[in-house]
Scaffold this motif. Structure first.
Motif, PDB file in Angstrom:
ATOM      1  N   UNK A  96       0.817  -1.215   0.000  1.00 47.70           N
ATOM      2  CA  UNK A  96       0.000   0.000   0.000  1.00 47.70           C
ATOM      3  C   UNK A  96       0.853   1.270   0.000  1.00 47.70           C
ATOM      4  N   UNK A  97       2.107   1.180   0.447  1.00 41.75           N
ATOM      5  CA  UNK A  97       2.982   2.361   0.370  1.00 41.75           C
ATOM      6  C   UNK A  97       3.190   2.762  -1.095  1.00 41.75           C
ATOM      7  N   UNK A  98       3.223   1.792  -1.980  1.00 41.41           N
ATOM      8  CA  UNK A  98       3.334   2.102  -3.413  1.00 41.41           C
ATOM      9  C   UNK A  98       2.063   2.775  -3.905  1.00 41.41           C
ATOM     10  N   UNK A  99       0.906   2.400  -3.342  1.00 46.12           N
ATOM     11  CA  UNK A  99      -0.347   3.080  -3.698  1.00 46.12           C
ATOM     12  C   UNK A  99      -0.285   4.554  -3.302  1.00 46.12           C
ATOM     13  N   UNK A 100       0.357   4.846  -2.179  1.00 47.18           N
ATOM     14  CA  UNK A 100       0.520   6.236  -1.752  1.00 47.18           C
ATOM     15  C   UNK A 100       1.393   6.995  -2.756  1.00 47.18           C
ATOM     16  N   UNK A 101       2.413   6.345  -3.296  1.00 48.47           N
ATOM     17  CA  UNK A 101       3.249   6.982  -4.327  1.00 48.47           C
ATOM     18  C   UNK A 101       2.425   7.274  -5.585  1.00 48.47           C
ATOM     19  N   UNK A 102       1.531   6.354  -5.949  1.00 48.84           N
ATOM     20  CA  UNK A 102       0.645   6.590  -7.092  1.00 48.84           C
ATOM     21  C   UNK A 102      -0.254   7.791  -6.793  1.00 48.84           C
ATOM     22  N   UNK A 103      -0.786   7.858  -5.580  1.00 50.25           N
ATOM     23  CA  UNK A 103      -1.611   9.003  -5.185  1.00 50.25           C
ATOM     24  C   UNK A 103      -0.831  10.307  -5.328  1.00 50.25           C
ATOM     25  N   UNK A 104       0.408  10.328  -4.865  1.00 47.38           N
ATOM     26  CA  UNK A 104       1.217  11.552  -4.941  1.00 47.38           C
ATOM     27  C   UNK A 104       1.392  11.997  -6.388  1.00 47.38           C
ATOM     28  N   UNK A 105       1.625  11.046  -7.288  1.00 46.85           N
ATOM     29  CA  UNK A 105       1.766  11.394  -8.704  1.00 46.85           C
ATOM     30  C   UNK A 105       0.449  11.896  -9.282  1.00 46.85           C
ATOM     31  N   UNK A 106      -0.650  11.229  -8.946  1.00 45.13           N
ATOM     32  CA  UNK A 106      -1.969  11.634  -9.435  1.00 45.13           C
ATOM     33  C   UNK A 106      -2.355  13.016  -8.903  1.00 45.13           C
ATOM     34  N   UNK A 110      -4.519  16.113 -10.514  1.00 50.84           N
ATOM     35  CA  UNK A 110      -5.948  16.060 -10.230  1.00 50.84           C
ATOM     36  C   UNK A 110      -6.176  16.126  -8.723  1.00 50.84           C
ATOM     37  N   UNK A 111      -7.348  16.605  -8.337  1.00 50.51           N
ATOM     38  CA  UNK A 111      -7.765  16.529  -6.947  1.00 50.51           C
ATOM     39  C   UNK A 111      -8.116  15.069  -6.681  1.00 50.51           C
ATOM     40  N   UNK A 112      -7.348  14.400  -5.833  1.00 57.83           N
ATOM     41  CA  UNK A 112      -7.533  12.960  -5.633  1.00 57.83           C
ATOM     42  C   UNK A 112      -7.306  12.575  -4.175  1.00 57.83           C
ATOM     43  N   UNK A 113      -7.980  11.509  -3.781  1.00 59.71           N
ATOM     44  CA  UNK A 113      -7.871  10.935  -2.438  1.00 59.71           C
ATOM     45  C   UNK A 113      -7.735   9.423  -2.602  1.00 59.71           C
ATOM     46  N   UNK A 114      -6.940   8.800  -1.737  1.00 58.50           N
ATOM     47  CA  UNK A 114      -6.786   7.355  -1.704  1.00 58.50           C
ATOM     48  C   UNK A 114      -7.411   6.823  -0.423  1.00 58.50           C
ATOM     49  N   UNK A 115      -8.299   5.841  -0.559  1.00 54.68           N
ATOM     50  CA  UNK A 115      -8.867   5.143   0.601  1.00 54.68           C
ATOM     51  C   UNK A 115      -8.369   3.700   0.553  1.00 54.68           C
ATOM     52  N   UNK A 116      -7.690   3.281   1.610  1.00 56.08           N
ATOM     53  CA  UNK A 116      -7.224   1.896   1.704  1.00 56.08           C
ATOM     54  C   UNK A 116      -8.215   1.149   2.580  1.00 56.08           C
ATOM     55  N   UNK A 133       2.109   5.256   6.304  1.00 57.66           N
ATOM     56  CA  UNK A 133       2.040   6.586   6.916  1.00 57.66           C
ATOM     57  C   UNK A 133       3.310   7.383   6.669  1.00 57.66           C
ATOM     58  N   UNK A 134       4.460   6.732   6.766  1.00 59.44           N
ATOM     59  CA  UNK A 134       5.726   7.412   6.469  1.00 59.44           C
ATOM     60  C   UNK A 134       5.741   7.917   5.032  1.00 59.44           C
ATOM     61  N   UNK A 135       5.286   7.087   4.095  1.00 61.19           N
ATOM     62  CA  UNK A 135       5.250   7.492   2.684  1.00 61.19           C
ATOM     63  C   UNK A 135       4.308   8.674   2.484  1.00 61.19           C
ATOM     64  N   UNK A 136       3.147   8.631   3.128  1.00 67.07           N
ATOM     65  CA  UNK A 136       2.171   9.721   2.973  1.00 67.07           C
ATOM     66  C   UNK A 136       2.736  11.044   3.476  1.00 67.07           C
ATOM     67  N   UNK A 137       3.430  11.013   4.594  1.00 68.48           N
ATOM     68  CA  UNK A 137       4.030  12.240   5.133  1.00 68.48           C
ATOM     69  C   UNK A 137       5.175  12.701   4.225  1.00 68.48           C
ATOM     70  N   UNK A 138       6.064  11.768   3.866  1.00 69.43           N
ATOM     71  CA  UNK A 138       7.230  12.094   3.038  1.00 69.43           C
ATOM     72  C   UNK A 138       6.813  12.686   1.686  1.00 69.43           C
ATOM     73  N   UNK A 139       5.729  12.159   1.105  1.00 70.73           N
ATOM     74  CA  UNK A 139       5.277  12.607  -0.223  1.00 70.73           C
ATOM     75  C   UNK A 139       4.273  13.757  -0.164  1.00 70.73           C
ATOM     76  N   UNK A 140       3.925  14.195   1.034  1.00 66.82           N
ATOM     77  CA  UNK A 140       3.044  15.350   1.195  1.00 66.82           C
ATOM     78  C   UNK A 140       1.586  15.092   0.884  1.00 66.82           C
ATOM     79  N   UNK A 141       1.118  13.843   1.056  1.00 64.07           N
ATOM     80  CA  UNK A 141      -0.275  13.520   0.736  1.00 64.07           C
ATOM     81  C   UNK A 141      -1.036  12.934   1.936  1.00 64.07           C
ATOM     82  N   UNK A 142      -0.536  13.138   3.129  1.00 67.69           N
ATOM     83  CA  UNK A 142      -1.200  12.568   4.313  1.00 67.69           C
ATOM     84  C   UNK A 142      -2.648  13.042   4.422  1.00 67.69           C
ATOM     85  N   UNK A 143      -2.918  14.280   4.021  1.00 66.60           N
ATOM     86  CA  UNK A 143      -4.289  14.795   4.081  1.00 66.60           C
ATOM     87  C   UNK A 143      -5.188  14.203   2.995  1.00 66.60           C
ATOM     88  N   UNK A 144      -4.611  13.481   2.062  1.00 68.99           N
ATOM     89  CA  UNK A 144      -5.369  12.852   0.977  1.00 68.99           C
ATOM     90  C   UNK A 144      -5.543  11.347   1.187  1.00 68.99           C
TER      91      UNK A 144
END
Length: 177
Positions: A96-106, A110-116, A133-144
């Motif tokens: 799922x950390x890779x899914x967070x990387x996909x979210x960061x790119x998307x 686009x305005x996008x949110x990832x729900x796991x 969680x580390x990936x979400x913080x590092x990539x700046x998408x924790x709020x998404x």
């Protein structure tokens, strides 16, 4: 008591070794794909293995506009936002950390949110949640990122989502997909 194990994952996801199953206690095993069956046999499984194909079905709630609106409102996702779903427990193979990387790119376009949609089964799952969680913080998408845990029924969530993301490193047969 005789056991009939059902194996869903490729070898890297096995929790025990099929070659250790005694035929007196395990009369048969079920593999959820031909490739999984072949890996079990190659690993030395001594019991007969049957490969099956799931034919999952979803109910009408999977396309219900009211269910879509309710779920999206419950997690703070507006109709103009793309809601991407990833389904499965927190395990190394789900990645799922890779899914967070996909979210960061998307999210750059686009305005996008990832729900796991999945929870924690063991200590390995806690470690994977930490990676997410580390990936979400590092990539700046924790709020998404939304983590509702295991959800049941799944159909309203399918209605709420705009895309299904499967970034698993390996699967015998992805029930979610």
């Amino acid at each position: 008591v005789r056991t009939v194990p059902v194996v869903h994952n490729a070898r890297a996801g096995w929790r025990n070794d099929p070659s250790a199953w005694p035929p007196a206690s395990v009369p048969r095993a079920v593999a959820c794909a031909g490739a999984v069956r072949d890996e079990m046999r190659a690993a030395g499984c001594r019991v007969p293995v049957t490969a099956i194909r799931h034919r999952p079905r979803v109910g009408q709630a999977a396309t219900d506009p009211a269910a879509r609106a309710a779920i999206r409102a419950s997690i703070g996702v507006g109709e103009g936002t793309r809601l991407v779903l990833a389904i499965g427990a927190f395990k190394p193979q789900k990645d799922h950390a890779r899914a967070v990387a996909v979210l960061a790119a998307l999210a750059k376009r686009h305005d996008a949110v990832l729900a796991i949609l999945g929870g924690i089964l063991d200590a390995g799952g806690r470690a994977e949640l930490g990676r997410v969680l580390d990936a979400a913080v590092r990539l700046g998408v924790a709020d998404r990122l939304r983590l509702p845990g295991f959800v049941s029924p799944i159909e309203p969530w399918l209605a709420a989502g705009d895309a299904l993301l499967n970034v698993s490193r390996y699967e015998g047969l992805s029930i979610a997909t």
